[in-house]
Design an enzyme around this catalytic site. Structure first.
Site, PDB file in Angstrom:
ATOM      1  N   ASP A  29      20.426 -11.863  47.593  1.00 52.25           N
ATOM      2  CA  ASP A  29      21.054 -12.240  46.331  1.00 52.25           C
ATOM      3  C   ASP A  29      22.085 -13.309  46.653  1.00 52.25           C
ATOM      4  O   ASP A  29      22.736 -13.245  47.690  1.00 52.25           O
ATOM      5  CB  ASP A  29      21.736 -11.025  45.687  1.00 52.25           C
ATOM      6  CG  ASP A  29      21.948 -11.235  44.199  1.00 52.25           C
ATOM      7  OD1 ASP A  29      21.307 -10.526  43.398  1.00 52.25           O
ATOM      8  OD2 ASP A  29      22.745 -12.131  43.828  1.00 52.25           O
ATOM      9  N   LYS A 201       3.441  -8.123  29.124  1.00 56.36           N
ATOM     10  CA  LYS A 201       4.838  -7.698  29.249  1.00 56.36           C
ATOM     11  C   LYS A 201       5.626  -7.995  27.968  1.00 56.36           C
ATOM     12  O   LYS A 201       6.350  -7.151  27.437  1.00 56.36           O
ATOM     13  CB  LYS A 201       5.478  -8.410  30.447  1.00 56.36           C
ATOM     14  CG  LYS A 201       6.972  -8.278  30.532  1.00 56.36           C
ATOM     15  CD  LYS A 201       7.397  -6.859  30.821  1.00 56.36           C
ATOM     16  CE  LYS A 201       8.866  -6.675  30.516  1.00 56.36           C
ATOM     17  NZ  LYS A 201       9.414  -5.457  31.048  1.00 56.36           N
ATOM     18  N   ASN A 205       7.237  -5.166  24.854  1.00 52.14           N
ATOM     19  CA  ASN A 205       8.595  -5.095  24.310  1.00 52.14           C
ATOM     20  C   ASN A 205       8.635  -5.514  22.840  1.00 52.14           C
ATOM     21  O   ASN A 205       9.456  -5.024  22.070  1.00 52.14           O
ATOM     22  CB  ASN A 205       9.554  -5.930  25.166  1.00 52.14           C
ATOM     23  CG  ASN A 205       9.973  -5.167  26.421  1.00 52.14           C
ATOM     24  OD1 ASN A 205       9.751  -3.953  26.526  1.00 52.14           O
ATOM     25  ND2 ASN A 205      10.550  -5.872  27.378  1.00 52.14           N
ATOM     26  N   ARG A 241      -1.375  10.202  12.419  1.00 54.00           N
ATOM     27  CA  ARG A 241      -1.431   8.805  12.888  1.00 54.00           C
ATOM     28  C   ARG A 241      -0.160   8.016  12.584  1.00 54.00           C
ATOM     29  O   ARG A 241      -0.166   6.795  12.574  1.00 54.00           O
ATOM     30  CB  ARG A 241      -2.650   8.091  12.269  1.00 54.00           C
ATOM     31  CG  ARG A 241      -3.971   8.421  12.989  1.00 54.00           C
ATOM     32  CD  ARG A 241      -5.178   7.921  12.257  1.00 54.00           C
ATOM     33  NE  ARG A 241      -5.340   8.538  10.958  1.00 54.00           N
ATOM     34  CZ  ARG A 241      -5.794   9.802  10.778  1.00 54.00           C
ATOM     35  NH1 ARG A 241      -6.136  10.523  11.819  1.00 54.00           N
ATOM     36  NH2 ARG A 241      -5.882  10.312   9.560  1.00 54.00           N
ATOM     37  N   CYS A 255      15.970  -6.668  27.189  1.00 55.51           N
ATOM     38  CA  CYS A 255      14.513  -6.745  27.121  1.00 55.51           C
ATOM     39  C   CYS A 255      14.043  -6.828  25.684  1.00 55.51           C
ATOM     40  O   CYS A 255      13.547  -7.855  25.235  1.00 55.51           O
ATOM     41  CB  CYS A 255      13.925  -5.514  27.790  1.00 55.51           C
ATOM     42  SG  CYS A 255      14.715  -5.168  29.366  1.00 55.51           S
TER      43      CYS A 255
HETATM   44  N1  SAJ Z   1      16.448   1.843  19.916  1.00 53.79           N
HETATM   45  C1  SAJ Z   1      16.521   2.134  18.556  1.00 53.79           C
HETATM   46  N2  SAJ Z   1      15.633   3.020  18.013  1.00 53.79           N
HETATM   47  C2  SAJ Z   1      14.672   3.636  18.774  1.00 53.79           C
HETATM   48  C3  SAJ Z   1      14.575   3.315  20.159  1.00 53.79           C
HETATM   49  C4  SAJ Z   1      15.483   2.422  20.700  1.00 53.79           C
HETATM   50  O1  SAJ Z   1      17.378   1.601  17.831  1.00 53.79           O
HETATM   51  O2  SAJ Z   1      13.919   4.433  18.205  1.00 53.79           O
HETATM   52  C5  SAJ Z   1      17.396   0.883  20.533  1.00 53.79           C
HETATM   53  C6  SAJ Z   1      18.228   1.487  21.682  1.00 53.79           C
HETATM   54  O3  SAJ Z   1      19.367   2.186  21.193  1.00 53.79           O
HETATM   55  C7  SAJ Z   1      18.589   0.247  22.479  1.00 53.79           C
HETATM   56  C8  SAJ Z   1      17.370  -0.663  22.279  1.00 53.79           C
HETATM   57  O4  SAJ Z   1      16.664  -0.147  21.160  1.00 53.79           O
HETATM   58  O5  SAJ Z   1      19.718  -0.413  21.940  1.00 53.79           O
HETATM   59  C9  SAJ Z   1      16.400  -0.748  23.461  1.00 53.79           C
HETATM   60  O6  SAJ Z   1      16.307   0.489  24.115  1.00 53.79           O
HETATM   61  P1  SAJ Z   1      14.954   1.139  24.651  1.00 53.79           P
HETATM   62  O7  SAJ Z   1      15.314   2.440  25.236  1.00 53.79           O
HETATM   63  O8  SAJ Z   1      13.922   1.149  23.599  1.00 53.79           O
HETATM   64  O9  SAJ Z   1      14.403   0.105  25.729  1.00 53.79           O
HETATM   65  P2  SAJ Z   1      15.073  -0.732  26.947  1.00 53.79           P
HETATM   66  O10 SAJ Z   1      15.466  -2.077  26.446  1.00 53.79           O
HETATM   67  O11 SAJ Z   1      16.119   0.056  27.634  1.00 53.79           O
HETATM   68  O12 SAJ Z   1      13.802  -0.880  27.928  1.00 53.79           O
HETATM   69  C10 SAJ Z   1      12.647  -1.558  27.481  1.00 53.79           C
HETATM   70  C11 SAJ Z   1      11.402  -0.683  27.764  1.00 53.79           C
HETATM   71  N3  SAJ Z   1      10.274  -1.236  27.039  1.00 53.79           N
HETATM   72  C12 SAJ Z   1       9.463  -0.483  26.244  1.00 53.79           C
HETATM   73  O13 SAJ Z   1       9.670   0.696  26.028  1.00 53.79           O
HETATM   74  C13 SAJ Z   1       8.271  -1.146  25.635  1.00 53.79           C
HETATM   75  C14 SAJ Z   1      11.132  -0.619  29.266  1.00 53.79           C
HETATM   76  O14 SAJ Z   1       9.930   0.075  29.520  1.00 53.79           O
HETATM   77  C15 SAJ Z   1      11.066  -2.032  29.867  1.00 53.79           C
HETATM   78  O15 SAJ Z   1      10.876  -2.001  31.263  1.00 53.79           O
HETATM   79  C16 SAJ Z   1      12.369  -2.716  29.578  1.00 53.79           C
HETATM   80  O16 SAJ Z   1      12.531  -2.800  28.153  1.00 53.79           O
HETATM   81  C17 SAJ Z   1      12.316  -4.114  30.205  1.00 53.79           C
HETATM   82  O17 SAJ Z   1      12.949  -4.304  31.265  1.00 53.79           O
HETATM   83  O18 SAJ Z   1      11.591  -4.982  29.714  1.00 53.79           O
END
Ligand code: SAJ
Length: 406
Positions: A29, A201, A205, A241, A255
């Protein structure tokens, strides 16, 4: 030997995982302070199981450096921010890491990009870089995209158990990289071409972003006509569903709040649902702020100094504040020129915003109205301390006789 470039949220656990599974790893790094602290045995962020993994990896011989190493395998895990105006990916960190690799790598080396990049980045940015360096891809150098999928909060488990994607130009190189990841990954590893890997990817997301936006939009509709969005989602989800996600105060992290914009930036006339969804999610902190003012009015409160935001991180039980909804809310509030809200988060020990507290009891003693922005376990365990306070629970997870929701 594998040289992992970028020792942040993805690069560090990946490097540690590889080293603890018998691979020879050097982590690089450019941040000297970070490398020094890793060498001294200190990890820079918290994650379940990370400490143990670190000890195992150190025992197995992992080393850290600010220098790029001469070897035949590289994993690039540097940030890929997006340009807020063009909405396009900023691949400059990836490009400069790859350029530095080219200056030291041996002929025939494989460069694996784990950083999220928008579809076409390898073609548009990295292949021309190879040409500029007079290198023939597929002979002098091999490019691979193996996007990470681990979720903050459960990274170590997911690193071992998630399925993975490996995008390569040839079956040969794809297979070679697949066997590398097979050292620790127990999931299925799909080998495909690079463009497809880039797209999957971002699509994963985006899928989640659009689904969260749907839940947030439902919350707004229900608020407008005083319907219970949580009861509605609960019942709808009993349909075989239907699987609606949860509304919240906004979408943070590096992400889901970022990657879908890449598609909007690259396909502005096609990515309409995505564009609207991202705008809906980005508007949630301001929606919560309005809700705070609405409740204050209802309660006859006038002093925003008596209002406290619980939680600064982007989600529960982690210490990551990237794109945090609370920070976005504070930014919006600043434009209203009101007395600034008080803030507290048990995971954030440094002062990052004004009026920040580091002790829950002190924080609670100075506010009349608490807004639960993040559902850390701590507040659930201390819910009895909220008695007598106005509570706005942005996640519907606190049980009290009287609670406001978004
Ligand atoms: N959130 C909501 N409502 C929900 C779920 C989440 O408001 O029902 C919010 C959370 O509070 C947070 C944000 O969304 O602020 C994102 O959180 P998250 O837990 O959904 O996901 P990340 O950003 O921590 O991680 C995501 C993941 N992607 C998916 O689930 C498709 C992870 O698998 C990826 O590796 C990561 O992005 C990444 O690095 O891309």
């Amino acid at each position: 030997m594998i040289n992992v470039i970028g020792l942040g949220y993805i690069g560090l656990p990946t490097a540690l995982m590889m080293a603890s599974h018998g691979l020879e790893v050097i982590g690089t790094d450019y941040n000297e302070q970070l490398v020094t602290s890793l060498k001294e045995g200190h990890i820079t962020f918290k994650e379940d199981g990370l400490e143990n993994l670190f000890h195992d990896a150190v025992k197995a011989g992992i080393t850290f450096s600010t220098e790029y190493q001469a070897t035949d395998t590289y994993i690039i895990a540097v940030p890929t921010p997006y340009d807020k105006f063009s909405k396009k990916v900023d691949a400059s960190y990836v490009a400069s890491a790859v350029q530095s690799v080219l200056e030291v790598c041996i002929r025939g080396a494989v460069i694996i990009i784990e950083s999220t990049i928008s579809p076409g980045t390898v073609d548009k940015v990295l292949r021309p870089l190879m040409e500029e360096n007079k290198l023939v891809v597929g002979q002098d150098i091999h490019l691979v995209h193996a996007p990470e999928r681990i979720i903050p909060g459960n990274m170590i488990y997911e690193l071992q158990h998630n399925n993975r994607t490996v995008g390569a130009d040839s079956v040969d190189i794809g297979g070679k990289v697949k066997s590398l990841y097979s050292h620790f990954c127990q999931g299925q590893i799909m080998v495909t071409d690079i463009r497809t890997a880039e797209m999957t990817k971002v699509v994963e997301n985006t899928f989640r972003a659009v689904n969260i936006a749907f839940a947030n939009e439902l919350a707004k509709i229900c608020r407008h006509d005083n319907m219970d969005v949580y009861e509605i989602i609960k019942i709808c989800n009993l349909h075989p569903r239907v699987n609606i996600l949860q509304p919240g105060p906004g979408v943070g992290g590096h992400c889901i709040s970022v990657d879908p914009w890449f598609l909007v930036g690259d396909y502005p006339s096609l990515a309409k649902v995505i564009d609207e969804s991202m705008t809906t999610n980005d508007g949630m902190p301001a929606f919560v702020l309005n809700r705070i003012y609405e409740i204050m009015k209802e309660k006859g409160m006038t002093d925003t100094g008596k209002v406290g935001l619980y939680g600064l991180t982007y989600k529960e039980n982690i210490d990551d504040m990237r794109e945090s909804p609370t920070l976005q809310l504070l930014e919006t509030q600043r434009h209203h020129l009101a007395t600034e809200l008080k803030v507290y988060d048990p995971f954030i020990h440094k002062d990052v915003v004004k009026n920040q507290y580091h002790d829950l009891d002190k924080f609670l003693s100075e506010i009349d109205f608490i807004v639960i922005m993040v559902k850390h376990n701590e507040i659930k365990e201390n819910v009895f301390k909220l008695e007598g306070k106005v509570v706005l629970d942005c996640h519907n997870f606190i049980e009290l006789p009287e609670v406001y929701h978004i």
